[in-house]
Design an enzyme around this catalytic site. Structure first.
Site, short mmCIF file in Angstrom:
data_model
loop_
_atom_site.label_atom_id
_atom_site.label_comp_id
_atom_site.label_asym_id
_atom_site.label_seq_id
_atom_site.Cartn_x
_atom_site.Cartn_y
_atom_site.Cartn_z
N HIS A 88 61.36 69.76 15.67
CA HIS A 88 59.94 69.80 16.01
C HIS A 88 59.11 68.94 15.05
O HIS A 88 57.99 68.56 15.36
CB HIS A 88 59.42 71.24 15.97
N HIS A 116 55.03 69.52 6.19
CA HIS A 116 55.53 68.84 7.40
C HIS A 116 54.39 68.09 8.08
O HIS A 116 53.24 68.19 7.65
CB HIS A 116 56.17 69.87 8.34
N HIS A 118 52.54 66.31 11.84
CA HIS A 118 52.36 66.24 13.30
C HIS A 118 51.83 64.85 13.60
O HIS A 118 50.89 64.40 12.95
CB HIS A 118 51.35 67.29 13.76
N GLU A 128 46.60 67.83 14.84
CA GLU A 128 46.43 69.09 15.56
C GLU A 128 44.94 69.46 15.57
O GLU A 128 44.36 69.69 16.61
CB GLU A 128 47.27 70.18 14.91
N HIS A 141 50.60 69.18 6.92
CA HIS A 141 50.39 70.60 6.64
C HIS A 141 51.20 71.02 5.42
O HIS A 141 52.42 70.80 5.38
CB HIS A 141 50.81 71.47 7.83
N THR A 226 50.69 77.00 14.22
CA THR A 226 50.45 76.18 15.41
C THR A 226 51.72 75.97 16.22
O THR A 226 51.73 75.19 17.16
CB THR A 226 49.85 74.81 15.03
ZN LIG Z 1 52.05 72.19 11.16
#
Ligand SMILES: [Zn+2]
Length: 300
Positions: A88, A116, A118, A128, A141, A226
């Site tokens: 992910h 990590h 996104h 996000e 994050h 999230t």
């Molecule tokens: Zn995150």
């Protein structure tokens, strides 16, 4: 005697079925075929009312300078980490080194567990959180857990058990040299693996080097993870200061493969309803260059 053996067999079968259901549930979600709109069918918490991410609107944020600044402890010290593709995201786990945050209105001291990213398939999307409706090409994050909890496991059961700080990225012409370490390891974790053995040890680095210089302006609200299972346990701090990254560097993230066997891109959850929550800011949002009011009135 025979009957007893039969019963044991039956119990073993039930246990096996339970384990299989559990294993499936822990991996069965994504951003494509199992898109975020369907998460709540399998993970009921994703349908609750205190969800993340959100759109932050400057004109609606409540200025609370009393929050003060977040104190970052150990962010300047080199630490040991490893990076992996969990299907992910690219996740950097802290393996040794004590990195904490406190103050800034946080209800305690929190220890850094992992960080990590996104990102999007193009530079127009990826983050996000959005600010005044604007989405950014990537978001970092940094996930911390409450140190007064008995451990991470217990922190995950508390309403403010995690403190996540988020940073938006903006595209720069030049590479951000502080990211060379992480980005050069990405080619070794292109494929997803649920096994820790496929993680790659990174050269030691100070977490603070990944951040903008002297980050101090943030938005604060209470929200959730999230990603499934979307637990509503997160004190969010989304920073105003942005991290620079080149398009060439971002493209390296876009080469990773997801747990569904496709390019890992657009691994962001869409913004969720505020449901009456008020976003606070520890700075005067009216002074912000990208304040929506400023733009609308053409004052800048
Ligand atoms: Zn995150």
């Amino acid at each position: 005697m025979m009957r007893e053996i039969q019963l044991h067999k039956c119990a073993a079968l039930i246990l096996l079925v339970l384990i299989q259901v559990n294993t499936t549930a822990s991996v069965h979600w994504g951003y494509d075929n199992d898109g975020p709109s369907r998460w709540s069918k399998i993970f009921p918490l994703c349908g609750k009312i205190r969800q993340s991410p959100i759109n932050i609107v400057n004109s609606k944020a409540k200025v609370r300078s009393r929050l003060g600044n977040i104190t970052m402890i150990g962010y300047d010290k080199p630490i040991t980490t490893k990076i992996r593709n969990n299907g992910h995201t690219a996740q950097v786990d802290i393996t040794s080194g004590d990195v904490f945050i406190k103050n800034g209105g946080l209800p305690g001291k929190y220890k850094l567990l992992q960080l990590h990213f996104h990102w999007g398939s193009d530079n127009g999307k990826g983050s996000e959180h959005t600010i005044n409706g604007e989405q950014f090409p990537m978001e970092l994050h940094l996930v911390h857990y409450l140190t007064s909890a008995a451990g991470v496991g217990e922190a995950l059961t508390l309403p403010k058990g995690l403190a996540v700080i988020g940073f938006m990225f903006e595209i720069s012409k030049d590479d951000n040299k502080e990211y060379t370490n992480i980005i050069s390891a990405l080619s070794q974790i292109t494929k997803y693996s649920d096994r820790d053995i496929f993680s790659v040890q990174l050269a030691e680095f100070a977490v603070g080097d990944l951040l903008p210089n002297n980050p101090c302006h943030f938005y604060r609200y209470l929200g959730s993870l999230t990603t499934p299972s979307c637990d509503e346990i997160v004190v969010w701090s989304v920073f105003k200061e942005k991290i620079k990254i080149s398009k060439r560097q971002l493209d390296e993230f876009r080469k990773l493969m997801s747990s569904e066997g496709v390019n890992l891109q657009n691994n962001f959850r869409p913004v969720q309803p505020l449901n009456g929550r008020v976003v606070q800011a520890n700075f005067n949002v009216a002074d912000t260059e990208d304040s929506s009011e400023g733009k609308e009135n053409g004052r800048r």
